[in-house]
Motif scaffolding. Structure first.
Motif, PDB file in Angstrom:
ATOM      1  N   VAL A  41      91.089 156.865  59.194  1.00  0.00           N
ATOM      2  CA  VAL A  41      91.240 155.614  59.931  1.00  0.00           C
ATOM      3  C   VAL A  41      92.282 155.822  61.020  1.00  0.00           C
ATOM      4  CG1 VAL A  41      91.781 153.161  59.752  1.00  0.00           C
ATOM      5  CG2 VAL A  41      90.753 154.364  57.792  1.00  0.00           C
ATOM      6  N   THR A  42      91.892 155.640  62.263  1.00  0.00           N
ATOM      7  CA  THR A  42      92.828 155.803  63.369  1.00  0.00           C
ATOM      8  C   THR A  42      93.100 154.453  64.022  1.00  0.00           C
ATOM      9  OG1 THR A  42      92.163 158.086  63.804  1.00  0.00           O
ATOM     10  CG2 THR A  42      93.242 156.910  65.595  1.00  0.00           C
ATOM     11  N   ILE A  43      94.377 154.067  64.002  1.00  0.00           N
ATOM     12  CA  ILE A  43      94.785 152.822  64.649  1.00  0.00           C
ATOM     13  C   ILE A  43      95.039 153.144  66.116  1.00  0.00           C
ATOM     14  CG2 ILE A  43      96.367 150.869  64.598  1.00  0.00           C
ATOM     15  CD1 ILE A  43      94.856 151.290  61.973  1.00  0.00           C
ATOM     16  N   THR A  44      94.094 152.795  66.959  1.00  0.00           N
ATOM     17  CA  THR A  44      94.286 153.001  68.397  1.00  0.00           C
ATOM     18  C   THR A  44      94.902 151.720  68.950  1.00  0.00           C
ATOM     19  OG1 THR A  44      92.011 152.326  68.912  1.00  0.00           O
ATOM     20  CG2 THR A  44      92.414 154.662  68.495  1.00  0.00           C
ATOM     21  N   ALA A  45      94.238 151.048  69.830  1.00  0.00           N
ATOM     22  CA  ALA A  45      94.731 149.779  70.354  1.00  0.00           C
ATOM     23  C   ALA A  45      93.692 149.234  71.318  1.00  0.00           C
ATOM     24  CB  ALA A  45      96.064 149.964  71.090  1.00  0.00           C
ATOM     25  N   ALA A 104      91.043 148.956  66.678  1.00  0.00           N
ATOM     26  CA  ALA A 104      91.679 148.646  67.966  1.00  0.00           C
ATOM     27  C   ALA A 104      92.303 147.257  67.929  1.00  0.00           C
ATOM     28  CB  ALA A 104      90.654 148.742  69.096  1.00  0.00           C
ATOM     29  N   PRO A 105      93.569 147.170  67.523  1.00  0.00           N
ATOM     30  CA  PRO A 105      94.236 145.861  67.506  1.00  0.00           C
ATOM     31  C   PRO A 105      94.558 145.381  68.916  1.00  0.00           C
ATOM     32  CG  PRO A 105      95.353 147.462  66.074  1.00  0.00           C
ATOM     33  CD  PRO A 105      94.417 148.226  66.960  1.00  0.00           C
ATOM     34  N   GLY A 106      94.598 144.080  69.066  1.00  0.00           N
ATOM     35  CA  GLY A 106      95.161 143.486  70.269  1.00  0.00           C
ATOM     36  C   GLY A 106      96.671 143.391  70.082  1.00  0.00           C
ATOM     37  N   PRO A 107      97.363 142.521  70.832  1.00  0.00           N
ATOM     38  CA  PRO A 107      98.811 142.378  70.662  1.00  0.00           C
ATOM     39  C   PRO A 107      99.162 141.946  69.240  1.00  0.00           C
ATOM     40  CG  PRO A 107      98.067 141.305  72.677  1.00  0.00           C
ATOM     41  CD  PRO A 107      96.839 141.665  71.916  1.00  0.00           C
ATOM     42  N   LEU A 108     100.178 142.579  68.667  1.00  0.00           N
ATOM     43  CA  LEU A 108     100.608 142.264  67.307  1.00  0.00           C
ATOM     44  C   LEU A 108     102.066 141.826  67.302  1.00  0.00           C
ATOM     45  CD1 LEU A 108      99.103 145.274  65.293  1.00  0.00           C
ATOM     46  CD2 LEU A 108      98.116 142.998  65.602  1.00  0.00           C
ATOM     47  N   ARG A 109     102.419 140.932  66.411  1.00  0.00           N
ATOM     48  CA  ARG A 109     103.816 140.549  66.215  1.00  0.00           C
ATOM     49  C   ARG A 109     104.389 141.411  65.097  1.00  0.00           C
ATOM     50  NH1 ARG A 109     101.865 135.310  66.560  1.00  0.00           N
ATOM     51  NH2 ARG A 109     102.149 134.967  64.333  1.00  0.00           N
ATOM     52  N   THR A 110     105.040 142.497  65.481  1.00  0.00           N
ATOM     53  CA  THR A 110     105.693 143.363  64.502  1.00  0.00           C
ATOM     54  C   THR A 110     107.193 143.414  64.720  1.00  0.00           C
ATOM     55  OG1 THR A 110     105.467 145.331  65.894  1.00  0.00           O
ATOM     56  CG2 THR A 110     103.653 144.838  64.382  1.00  0.00           C
ATOM     57  N   GLY A 111     107.654 142.885  65.865  1.00  0.00           N
ATOM     58  CA  GLY A 111     109.076 142.907  66.168  1.00  0.00           C
ATOM     59  C   GLY A 111     109.479 144.023  67.099  1.00  0.00           C
ATOM     60  N   SER A 112     108.580 144.960  67.387  1.00  0.00           N
ATOM     61  CA  SER A 112     108.909 146.019  68.341  1.00  0.00           C
ATOM     62  C   SER A 112     108.799 145.454  69.751  1.00  0.00           C
ATOM     63  CB  SER A 112     107.962 147.210  68.187  1.00  0.00           C
ATOM     64  OG  SER A 112     106.645 146.841  68.526  1.00  0.00           O
ATOM     65  N   PHE A 113     109.385 146.150  70.729  1.00  0.00           N
ATOM     66  CA  PHE A 113     109.361 145.646  72.105  1.00  0.00           C
ATOM     67  C   PHE A 113     107.921 145.524  72.595  1.00  0.00           C
ATOM     68  CE2 PHE A 113     109.336 145.844  76.667  1.00  0.00           C
ATOM     69  CZ  PHE A 113     110.282 144.887  76.962  1.00  0.00           C
ATOM     70  N   GLY A 114     107.626 144.423  73.244  1.00  0.00           N
ATOM     71  CA  GLY A 114     106.296 144.226  73.799  1.00  0.00           C
ATOM     72  C   GLY A 114     105.294 143.697  72.796  1.00  0.00           C
ATOM     73  N   SER A 115     105.752 143.379  71.550  1.00  0.00           N
ATOM     74  CA  SER A 115     104.793 142.938  70.537  1.00  0.00           C
ATOM     75  C   SER A 115     104.896 141.451  70.247  1.00  0.00           C
ATOM     76  CB  SER A 115     105.041 143.696  69.227  1.00  0.00           C
ATOM     77  OG  SER A 115     106.255 143.284  68.635  1.00  0.00           O
ATOM     78  N   ALA A 116     105.579 140.701  71.093  1.00  0.00           N
ATOM     79  CA  ALA A 116     105.942 139.354  70.693  1.00  0.00           C
ATOM     80  C   ALA A 116     105.212 138.188  71.349  1.00  0.00           C
ATOM     81  CB  ALA A 116     107.443 139.164  70.921  1.00  0.00           C
ATOM     82  N   PRO A 117     104.186 138.363  72.175  1.00  0.00           N
ATOM     83  CA  PRO A 117     103.564 137.207  72.806  1.00  0.00           C
ATOM     84  C   PRO A 117     103.137 136.165  71.790  1.00  0.00           C
ATOM     85  CG  PRO A 117     102.747 139.217  73.807  1.00  0.00           C
ATOM     86  CD  PRO A 117     103.579 139.625  72.638  1.00  0.00           C
ATOM     87  N   VAL A 118     103.235 134.910  72.185  1.00  0.00           N
ATOM     88  CA  VAL A 118     102.982 133.824  71.253  1.00  0.00           C
ATOM     89  C   VAL A 118     101.552 133.835  70.727  1.00  0.00           C
ATOM     90  CG1 VAL A 118     102.277 132.128  73.001  1.00  0.00           C
ATOM     91  CG2 VAL A 118     103.456 131.356  70.915  1.00  0.00           C
ATOM     92  N   LEU A 119     100.608 134.392  71.486  1.00  0.00           N
ATOM     93  CA  LEU A 119      99.219 134.446  71.045  1.00  0.00           C
ATOM     94  C   LEU A 119      98.902 135.709  70.253  1.00  0.00           C
ATOM     95  CD1 LEU A 119      97.378 133.096  74.235  1.00  0.00           C
ATOM     96  CD2 LEU A 119      98.030 131.848  72.161  1.00  0.00           C
ATOM     97  N   ALA A 120      99.888 136.559  70.017  1.00  0.00           N
ATOM     98  CA  ALA A 120      99.655 137.801  69.286  1.00  0.00           C
ATOM     99  C   ALA A 120      99.371 137.511  67.819  1.00  0.00           C
ATOM    100  CB  ALA A 120     100.869 138.716  69.412  1.00  0.00           C
ATOM    101  N   MET A 121      98.642 138.435  67.197  1.00  0.00           N
ATOM    102  CA  MET A 121      98.304 138.326  65.784  1.00  0.00           C
ATOM    103  C   MET A 121      99.463 138.839  64.939  1.00  0.00           C
ATOM    104  SD  MET A 121      95.107 140.171  63.794  1.00  0.00           S
ATOM    105  CE  MET A 121      93.872 139.267  64.730  1.00  0.00           C
ATOM    106  N   SER A 122      99.716 138.195  63.809  1.00  0.00           N
ATOM    107  CA  SER A 122     100.768 138.689  62.929  1.00  0.00           C
ATOM    108  C   SER A 122     100.332 140.016  62.318  1.00  0.00           C
ATOM    109  CB  SER A 122     101.069 137.674  61.822  1.00  0.00           C
ATOM    110  OG  SER A 122     100.206 137.834  60.731  1.00  0.00           O
ATOM    111  N   ALA A 123     101.304 140.881  62.033  1.00  0.00           N
ATOM    112  CA  ALA A 123     100.993 142.187  61.457  1.00  0.00           C
ATOM    113  C   ALA A 123     100.356 142.044  60.080  1.00  0.00           C
ATOM    114  CB  ALA A 123     102.254 143.044  61.376  1.00  0.00           C
ATOM    115  N   ASP A 124     100.747 141.018  59.316  1.00  0.00           N
ATOM    116  CA  ASP A 124     100.145 140.800  57.993  1.00  0.00           C
ATOM    117  C   ASP A 124      98.660 140.488  58.117  1.00  0.00           C
ATOM    118  OD1 ASP A 124     102.285 141.280  56.284  1.00  0.00           O
ATOM    119  OD2 ASP A 124     103.068 139.242  56.489  1.00  0.00           O
ATOM    120  N   THR A 125      98.326 139.614  59.055  1.00  0.00           N
ATOM    121  CA  THR A 125      96.924 139.265  59.270  1.00  0.00           C
ATOM    122  C   THR A 125      96.127 140.488  59.719  1.00  0.00           C
ATOM    123  OG1 THR A 125      97.483 136.988  59.852  1.00  0.00           O
ATOM    124  CG2 THR A 125      95.335 137.791  60.580  1.00  0.00           C
ATOM    125  N   ALA A 126      96.715 141.256  60.646  1.00  0.00           N
ATOM    126  CA  ALA A 126      96.043 142.468  61.120  1.00  0.00           C
ATOM    127  C   ALA A 126      95.815 143.444  59.974  1.00  0.00           C
ATOM    128  CB  ALA A 126      96.873 143.131  62.219  1.00  0.00           C
TER     129      ALA A 126
END
Length: 325
Positions: free
Chosen positions: A176-180, A222-244
């Motif tokens: 399984v390869t997590i690309t983006a 291929a995830p879209g934007p994720l909320r993981t806390g790393s830089f650039g991962s925080a947009p309000v419409l991003a998916m939570s890492a748990d959900t992903a």
């Protein structure tokens, strides 16, 4: 006497819409039921996750642990790695933590050998390790591109090539390869990251074609934007890492060849395929409004919109063991 025949009343537009909606709902319910029945039970399987100490990696580890999997996680930072191990063990998981730099082929080969020796084999390899560099291409250097390729391309190739022989021998296994989303549509201000993800996507898709006859399932996530806390991962419409993580593990259980997370990412990916020029212009406009400009190779000047969007990211950083954005 012939019975009286009652005229058949035509179906009105409103009734037709209700019947159509009911039919679609029933169809989706049946499809969902069949998908669940086809899901593989992962209990007892050995899962190796690169970059498994924080962010999406730790969310995936938690989710695979809930499925009853035995875990192996690796990361470069020993302190973060063992912190992740302790947290997972408190949740009842069986975890092997191995310090490893996925850009070093020798270290990767030894890690795969250690996991195999400890558990007896690797059933699922999750190539998850990554890094983010944000800024306009004029601020990037060859070193930035080289670093991104080492982590997110060679960091996929090395673990995969080390794991394939044993999987081929027993004719089973999952890679399984997590690309983006960035591996399908170029994202401005993230050129090194995007280029490396495009390369990883091509490698994963090619693997599936070559290994399908060997009993090995290859999956590209291929995830879209994720909320993981790393830089650039925080947009309000991003998916939570748990959900992903839940969606990714479900895709693994179903053996999906490709899974794009987030409907917005799917829509934009389809739009880009049909109208690449228009999609590039749209992404450029959004990037100018939302993405920070770099003051150095990977630094950033803050914008009011970005400051607002970072709030959720700081909260996510605590949940997923990240340094706050």
């Amino acid at each position: 006497m012939a019975p009286d025949l009652q005229p058949v009343r035509p179906v009105t537009g409103k009734k037709k819409a209700i019947l159509t909606a009911a039919g679609l709902g029933a169809g989706l319910a049946v499809r969902q039921l069949l998908s669940r029945r086809s899901e593989e039970n992962l209990r007892g399987q050995v899962v190796l996750i690169t970059g498994g100490s924080k962010g999406l990696g730790v969310a995936l580890a938690r989710q695979f642990a809930r499925e009853g999997c035995r875990l192996a996680i690796c990361a470069r930072n020993r302190e973060e790695l063992h912190g992740g191990k302790r947290e997972l063990e408190r949740r009842g998981a069986q975890v092997l933590a191995i310090p490893c730099d996925v850009t070093d082929e020798a270290q990767v080969k030894q890690m795969v050998a250690d996991v195999t020796g400890h558990y007896g084999g690797i059933d699922i390899l999750v190539n998850n390790a990554g890094q983010t560099q944000v800024g306009p291409v004029t601020a990037m250097t060859v070193k930035d591109f080289d670093s991104a390729m080492k982590v997110m391309f060679w960091g996929v190739v090395f673990p995969t090539l080390a794991s394939i022989p044993a999987m081929v021998k027993r004719r089973s296994g999952k890679i399984v390869t997590i690309t983006a989303f960035d591996g399908k549509v170029t994202v401005p201000h993230m050129m090194p990251y995007t280029c490396a993800k495009f390369a990883a996507t091509g490698f994963s898709e090619g693997l599936r074609a070559e290994l399908s006859q060997e009993g090995i399932q290859v999956m590209t996530i291929a995830p879209g934007p994720l909320r993981t806390g790393s830089f650039g991962s925080a947009p309000v419409l991003a998916m939570s890492a748990d959900t992903a993580a839940k969606k990714i593990v479900t895709a693994v259980k179903r053996g999906e060849s490709e899974h794009v997370l987030a409907s917005g990412a799917k829509a934009l990916s389809g739009f880009h395929g049909l109208f690449p020029g228009a999609a590039a212009n749209l992404i450029g406009i959004l990037a100018a409004a939302l993405l920070p400009a770099a003051t150095g190779a990977t630094g950033a000047t803050k914008k009011p919109v970005m400051n607002m969007l970072l709030t959720l990211g700081r909260s996510a950083a605590q949940r997923f063991r990240q340094r706050p954005a």
